[in-house]
Write an enzyme that holds these catalytic residues in place. Structure first.
Site, mmCIF file in Angstrom:
data_model
loop_
_atom_site.group_PDB
_atom_site.id
_atom_site.type_symbol
_atom_site.label_atom_id
_atom_site.label_comp_id
_atom_site.label_asym_id
_atom_site.label_seq_id
_atom_site.Cartn_x
_atom_site.Cartn_y
_atom_site.Cartn_z
ATOM 1 C CG ASN A 148 32.408 44.498 40.844
ATOM 2 O OD1 ASN A 148 33.142 43.967 40.012
ATOM 3 N ND2 ASN A 148 31.675 43.808 41.692
ATOM 4 N NE ARG A 286 35.205 35.062 44.032
ATOM 5 C CZ ARG A 286 34.887 36.355 43.821
ATOM 6 N NH1 ARG A 286 35.528 37.320 44.427
ATOM 7 N NH2 ARG A 286 33.877 36.661 43.019
ATOM 8 C CD GLN A 315 33.365 36.060 50.734
ATOM 9 O OE1 GLN A 315 34.469 36.506 50.587
ATOM 10 N NE2 GLN A 315 32.357 36.508 50.013
ATOM 11 C CG HIS A 334 33.501 39.886 49.043
ATOM 12 N ND1 HIS A 334 33.362 38.684 48.407
ATOM 13 C CD2 HIS A 334 33.943 40.747 48.102
ATOM 14 C CE1 HIS A 334 33.708 38.818 47.133
ATOM 15 N NE2 HIS A 334 34.047 40.069 46.927
HETATM 16 P P1 NDP Z 1 39.780 39.239 34.127
HETATM 17 O O1 NDP Z 1 39.190 38.017 33.514
HETATM 18 O O2 NDP Z 1 39.720 40.527 33.404
HETATM 19 O O3 NDP Z 1 41.296 38.983 34.488
HETATM 20 C C1 NDP Z 1 41.763 37.808 35.053
HETATM 21 C C2 NDP Z 1 43.185 37.647 34.584
HETATM 22 O O4 NDP Z 1 43.727 36.524 35.266
HETATM 23 C C3 NDP Z 1 43.285 37.370 33.085
HETATM 24 O O5 NDP Z 1 44.217 38.270 32.523
HETATM 25 C C4 NDP Z 1 43.793 35.934 33.057
HETATM 26 O O6 NDP Z 1 44.637 35.677 32.002
HETATM 27 C C5 NDP Z 1 44.582 35.872 34.334
HETATM 28 N N1 NDP Z 1 44.836 34.530 34.805
HETATM 29 C C6 NDP Z 1 44.064 33.431 34.689
HETATM 30 N N2 NDP Z 1 44.674 32.382 35.250
HETATM 31 C C7 NDP Z 1 45.865 32.830 35.722
HETATM 32 C C8 NDP Z 1 46.943 32.211 36.390
HETATM 33 N N3 NDP Z 1 46.909 30.907 36.672
HETATM 34 N N4 NDP Z 1 48.022 32.967 36.713
HETATM 35 C C9 NDP Z 1 48.064 34.295 36.426
HETATM 36 N N5 NDP Z 1 47.055 34.929 35.787
HETATM 37 C C10 NDP Z 1 45.961 34.200 35.455
HETATM 38 O O7 NDP Z 1 39.090 39.359 35.566
HETATM 39 P P2 NDP Z 1 38.957 40.641 36.492
HETATM 40 O O8 NDP Z 1 40.233 41.368 36.515
HETATM 41 O O9 NDP Z 1 37.706 41.366 36.184
HETATM 42 O O10 NDP Z 1 38.703 39.933 37.891
HETATM 43 C C11 NDP Z 1 39.671 39.076 38.463
HETATM 44 C C12 NDP Z 1 39.068 38.371 39.658
HETATM 45 O O11 NDP Z 1 38.825 39.329 40.672
HETATM 46 C C13 NDP Z 1 37.700 37.733 39.410
HETATM 47 O O12 NDP Z 1 37.804 36.440 38.857
HETATM 48 C C14 NDP Z 1 37.130 37.681 40.788
HETATM 49 O O13 NDP Z 1 37.541 36.477 41.424
HETATM 50 C C15 NDP Z 1 37.764 38.846 41.486
HETATM 51 N N6 NDP Z 1 36.820 39.942 41.738
HETATM 52 C C16 NDP Z 1 36.651 40.318 43.039
HETATM 53 C C17 NDP Z 1 35.746 41.303 43.354
HETATM 54 C C18 NDP Z 1 35.591 41.762 44.773
HETATM 55 O O14 NDP Z 1 34.566 42.353 45.086
HETATM 56 N N7 NDP Z 1 36.571 41.542 45.646
HETATM 57 C C19 NDP Z 1 34.900 41.928 42.332
HETATM 58 C C20 NDP Z 1 35.247 41.543 40.982
HETATM 59 C C21 NDP Z 1 36.127 40.532 40.726
HETATM 60 P P3 NDP Z 1 44.165 35.422 30.487
HETATM 61 O O15 NDP Z 1 42.750 35.875 30.351
HETATM 62 O O16 NDP Z 1 45.132 36.278 29.764
HETATM 63 O O17 NDP Z 1 44.307 33.974 30.280
#
Ligand code: NDP
Length: 386
Positions: A148, A286, A315, A334
């Site tokens: 998603n 989140r 939630q 959500h």
């Molecule tokens: P990804 O794992 O692709 O991306 C998360 C990114 O966050 C990575 O690039 C990671 O860096 C980076 N990151 C981790 N810690 C930090 C930090 N402290 N500061 C800055 N960047 C950080 O996840 P997605 O993009 O797929 O999803 C992100 C979040 O979105 C999910 O964890 C979930 O909580 C939320 N989500 C919400 C949904 C909704 O329905 N609202 C649906 C899907 C997801 P690196 O890997 O380079 O270390």
């Protein structure tokens, strides 16, 4: 025979839909990173585009599970000590839950779930599971990575435009029979020329940046891992080594990093104070990443120009949660990651993971969060245990 305990959101108040607004959904075969969409052996127990994320939809899993002699319990009753979820948890081998209506698998609940082997998130984001406790108990945690991401990215774009252009209050005026243009436009701006900052440029964060590029925004990001020079060049993207350097120069912030213990309440009074006056914050990552009352204070003082998102804690959010009524909010329940299009993919991914589990074949690495007592697959790069 295994017991599968599946927690989904309740059916529509008007009952399960007999028909839909559209006859089909587009067929998508790959995500932007080349990963293929879920590809279970099937057959799927639903028609793509049907409402399968709610209790009566059952993610379309019943035909497959019952054909193979398993027991499927589907409920939305998940929180109280005498809930259906608590009653079945001690015998459940697999728990399926969704971030939208999460069955919180706390340390205490994992201790009660003596037979639990697999905690499966139908969607993305497994922070409703105590990952440390799951690892210690030998429970595998998996989610349907990628399913998603674009659904959420589209929602973020919608929220950016609706906040900056003051869409929701203007719509309200139209609905109520009004025509006072000055009331609508006194907080309405063009996004063109504004500075937009992504905190995290993972799958969703990067997809948002790509979608906003044509609007003529100046794009910024920060992430523990820098994107490739090609991507930075393609999007004319400015990298910031830390969040502080980014938030003081941008007009709009998109928070898109995962929740884990050390990112809880990442946005607090001190962080808001560093933002430009009138900046907007979007959070579809989140709810717990942001301190609840600090947002309300920042909006009421006028330091924050608007806040939009679809994620809350807990939630479902209680009826008196202050984010429902704070000024200049564009909150929804959500929903961003559970459009009918998204449901088709995450339900198919759930089936694919179950087929792997029951057939003893490996799950895709990208679906694994915890396995063999430690973070694994996508979990190893996206989550931390502390
Ligand atoms: P990804 O794992 O692709 O991306 C998360 C990114 O966050 C990575 O690039 C990671 O860096 C980076 N990151 C981790 N810690 C930090 C930090 N402290 N500061 C800055 N960047 C950080 O996840 P997605 O993009 O797929 O999803 C992100 C979040 O979105 C999910 O964890 C979930 O909580 C939320 N989500 C919400 C949904 C909704 O329905 N609202 C649906 C899907 C997801 P690196 O890997 O380079 O270390």
């Amino acid at each position: 025979m295994a017991k599968i305990l599946c927690v989904l959101y309740p059916d529509p108040e008007g009952g399960y839909p007999p028909s839909y607004a559209r006859d089909d959904i587009p067929v998508i075969t790959h995500y932007a990173n080349g990963q293929t969409v879920p590809n279970p052996k099937g057959p799927l127990g639903f028609k793509p585009g049907e409402l399968v994320g709610c209790v009566s939809g059952e993610l379309g899993l019943r035909p497959y599970l019952e054909k193979n002699g398993h027991e499927l319990i589907v409920t939305s009753d998940k929180d109280a000590p005498d809930s259906v979820f608590e009653q079945h948890l001690p015998d459940a081998e697999i728990v399926i839950s969704q971030p939208f209506w999460p069955a919180y698998l706390t340390k205490e609940r994992i201790a009660k779930a003596k037979k639990l082997k697999l905690a499966l998130t139908a969607g993305i984001g497994s922070d409703h599971v105590d990952l440390e406790a799951a690892a210690q108990a030998g429970v595998t945690v998996a989610e349907v990575t990628g399913s998603n991401s674009i659904s959420v990215a589209e929602h973020v774009v919608m929220m950016v435009l609706s906040l900056v252009r003051n869409y929701l209050p203007s719509h309200e005026i139209a609905v109520k029979g009004g025509w006072n243009i000055a009331d609508c436009v006194q907080r309405s701006y063009d996004v063109e020329g504004m500075h937009f900052g992504a905190i995290a440029a993972g799958r969703i964060g990067l997809a948002v940046l790509r979608r906003l590029k044509p609007f003529g925004l100046h794009l910024h990001y920060t992430d523990p891992h820098r994107l490739s020079p090609d991507i930075e060049k393609e999007l004319d993207l400015m990298f910031h080594p830390d969040v502080e350097s980014l938030i003081k120069v941008v007009d709009i912030v998109n928070l898109q990093m995962p929740l884990y213990p050390s990112t809880e309440h990442f946005f607090n009074d001190a962080m808001f104070a560093k933002m430009k006056r009138g900046a907007y914050l979007i959070n579809t990552a989140r709810g717990k990443l942001v301190e609840r009352d600090a947002v309300v204070r920042a909006l009421k003082s006028g330091h924050l120009g608007g806040y939009a998102g679809d994620v809350w804690f807990p939630q479902p959010a209680p009826a008196d949660h202050p984010w429902r009524t704070m000024p200049w909010n564009g909150m929804t329940p959500h929903i961003s990651g559970t459009s009918l299009s998204a449901q088709t993919r995450y339900a198919a991914g759930t089936l694919e993971i179950l087929e792997n589990y029951f057939e003893g074949t490996p799950m895709r690495e990208e679906y694994l969060i915890v396995d063999g007592g430690k973070l694994a697959g996508t979990g190893a790069s996206s989550y931390k245990l502390t």
